[in-house]
Design an enzyme around this catalytic site. Structure first.
Site, PDB file in Angstrom:
ATOM      1  N   HIS A  93       0.870  -1.187   0.000  1.00  0.00           N
ATOM      2  CA  HIS A  93       0.000   0.000   0.000  1.00  0.00           C
ATOM      3  C   HIS A  93       0.904   1.234   0.000  1.00  0.00           C
ATOM      4  O   HIS A  93       1.960   1.246   0.631  1.00  0.00           O
ATOM      5  CB  HIS A  93      -0.902  -0.021   1.235  1.00  0.00           C
ATOM      6  CG  HIS A  93      -1.969   1.018   1.186  1.00  0.00           C
ATOM      7  ND1 HIS A  93      -1.713   2.351   1.429  1.00  0.00           N
ATOM      8  CD2 HIS A  93      -3.290   0.925   0.890  1.00  0.00           C
ATOM      9  CE1 HIS A  93      -2.835   3.033   1.292  1.00  0.00           C
ATOM     10  NE2 HIS A  93      -3.811   2.196   0.963  1.00  0.00           N
ATOM     11  N   GLU A 159      -3.827   2.124  -7.143  1.00  0.00           N
ATOM     12  CA  GLU A 159      -4.314   3.266  -6.352  1.00  0.00           C
ATOM     13  C   GLU A 159      -3.389   4.458  -6.585  1.00  0.00           C
ATOM     14  O   GLU A 159      -2.296   4.520  -6.006  1.00  0.00           O
ATOM     15  CB  GLU A 159      -4.303   2.924  -4.868  1.00  0.00           C
ATOM     16  CG  GLU A 159      -5.193   1.758  -4.500  1.00  0.00           C
ATOM     17  CD  GLU A 159      -5.445   1.723  -2.998  1.00  0.00           C
ATOM     18  OE1 GLU A 159      -6.583   1.945  -2.601  1.00  0.00           O
ATOM     19  OE2 GLU A 159      -4.504   1.501  -2.245  1.00  0.00           O
TER      20      GLU A 159
HETATM   21  P1  PGA Z   1      -9.571   5.967   0.242  1.00  0.00           P
HETATM   22  O1  PGA Z   1      -8.398   4.927   0.545  1.00  0.00           O
HETATM   23  O2  PGA Z   1     -10.729   5.204  -0.307  1.00  0.00           O
HETATM   24  O3  PGA Z   1      -9.885   6.594   1.594  1.00  0.00           O
HETATM   25  O4  PGA Z   1      -9.038   6.957  -0.727  1.00  0.00           O
HETATM   26  C1  PGA Z   1      -8.133   3.861  -0.330  1.00  0.00           C
HETATM   27  C2  PGA Z   1      -6.966   3.064   0.187  1.00  0.00           C
HETATM   28  O5  PGA Z   1      -6.015   3.661   0.678  1.00  0.00           O
HETATM   29  O6  PGA Z   1      -6.950   1.826   0.105  1.00  0.00           O
END
Ligand code: PGA
Length: 241
Positions: A93, A159
């Protein structure tokens, strides 16, 4: 293949929040063409498993040690996670890459440890705002060595760092472009990684989840903030039916 909708509590919520949270999901019927999961603090994983009862959630962890066992104070191994047992675990992450300086080599090692014990790694990748124009190179670097993993037990989560927790979701065009790139990356060479699912994460909410999930090459969602409150997460899931 079922689309995967995963929540991520991060370092939030208390032990006493577990039962009230899952109570919201009990006795409801959902679109079972989706697979639901929650990445919870490891400390809560066992209690979450007990609390889910008839709710359709898989329980996952948010981090794992790169080591097997031994004198690593504060670490939790893949074998320990398997003994709970959790079904999946996030690795790489952006918060771990940035705040805890995890390199791509470490992320790969962690994913391997998870696969060795049969836990599904959710392998997270994503570029910063400065790197946006150069996303292909960045993602490729983050995916270095990924072909050493078993494609049958692997999920990628894209992401964009600038979209995480900011309320700034990537545009549908951007998501489409990056996901198509990731899918084509996995078709390269002689590896058969074509069935690896690719999730999108970054400010997903009840108002944008359905349109993102409809995009070609988006196989699911990773949801942080909007998974924290059960009613809000429930509402989001219902938009996907
Ligand atoms: P968010 O986080 O939906 O609050 O943007 C996503 C994540 O970090 O997995």
């Amino acid at each position: 293949m079922k689309k995967l909708i995963l929540g991520n509590w991060k370092m939030q919520k208390l032990f006493s929040d577990i039962n009230p949270y899952f109570k919201v999901f009990k006795a409801k019927t959902y679109n079972f063409s989706l697979k639901l999961g929650l990445a919870v603090p490891t400390l809560y994983a066992k209690s979450c498993l007990e609390a889910i009862e008839t709710t359709p959630f898989m329980i996952g962890a948010q981090n794992v040690s790169e080591y097997d066992n031994g004198a690593y104070t504060g670490e939790i191994s893949a074998k320990m996670l398997a003994s709970i047992p959790v079904s999946f675990c996030l690795v790489g992450h952006s918060e771990r890459r940035q705040l805890f300086h995890e390199t791509s080599a470490v992320v790969l090692k962690k994913a391997k440890k998870l696969q060795e014990v049969g836990i599904l790694p959710i392998f997270c990748i994503g570029e910063t705002l400065n790197e946006k124009n150069n996303f292909k190179t960045v993602l490729k670097q983050q995916l270095e060595g990924v072909f050493e993993l078993n494609p049958k037990n692997l999920v990628i989560a894209y992401e964009p760092v600038w979209a995480i927790g900011t309320g700034k979701t990537a545009s549908l065009e951007d998501i489409l472009e990056v996901h198509s790139y990731i899918k084509s990356f996995f078709k390269e060479g002689s590896y058969d990684f074509s069935q690896v699912q690719v999730l999108y994460g970054g400010s997903v909410s009840a108002s944008n989840a359905a349109s993102i999930l409809k995009l070609a090459n988006v196989d699911g969602l990773l949801i942080g903030g909007a998974s924290l409150e059960a009613l809000e997460f429930e509402k989001l899931i219902c938009t996907l039916s």
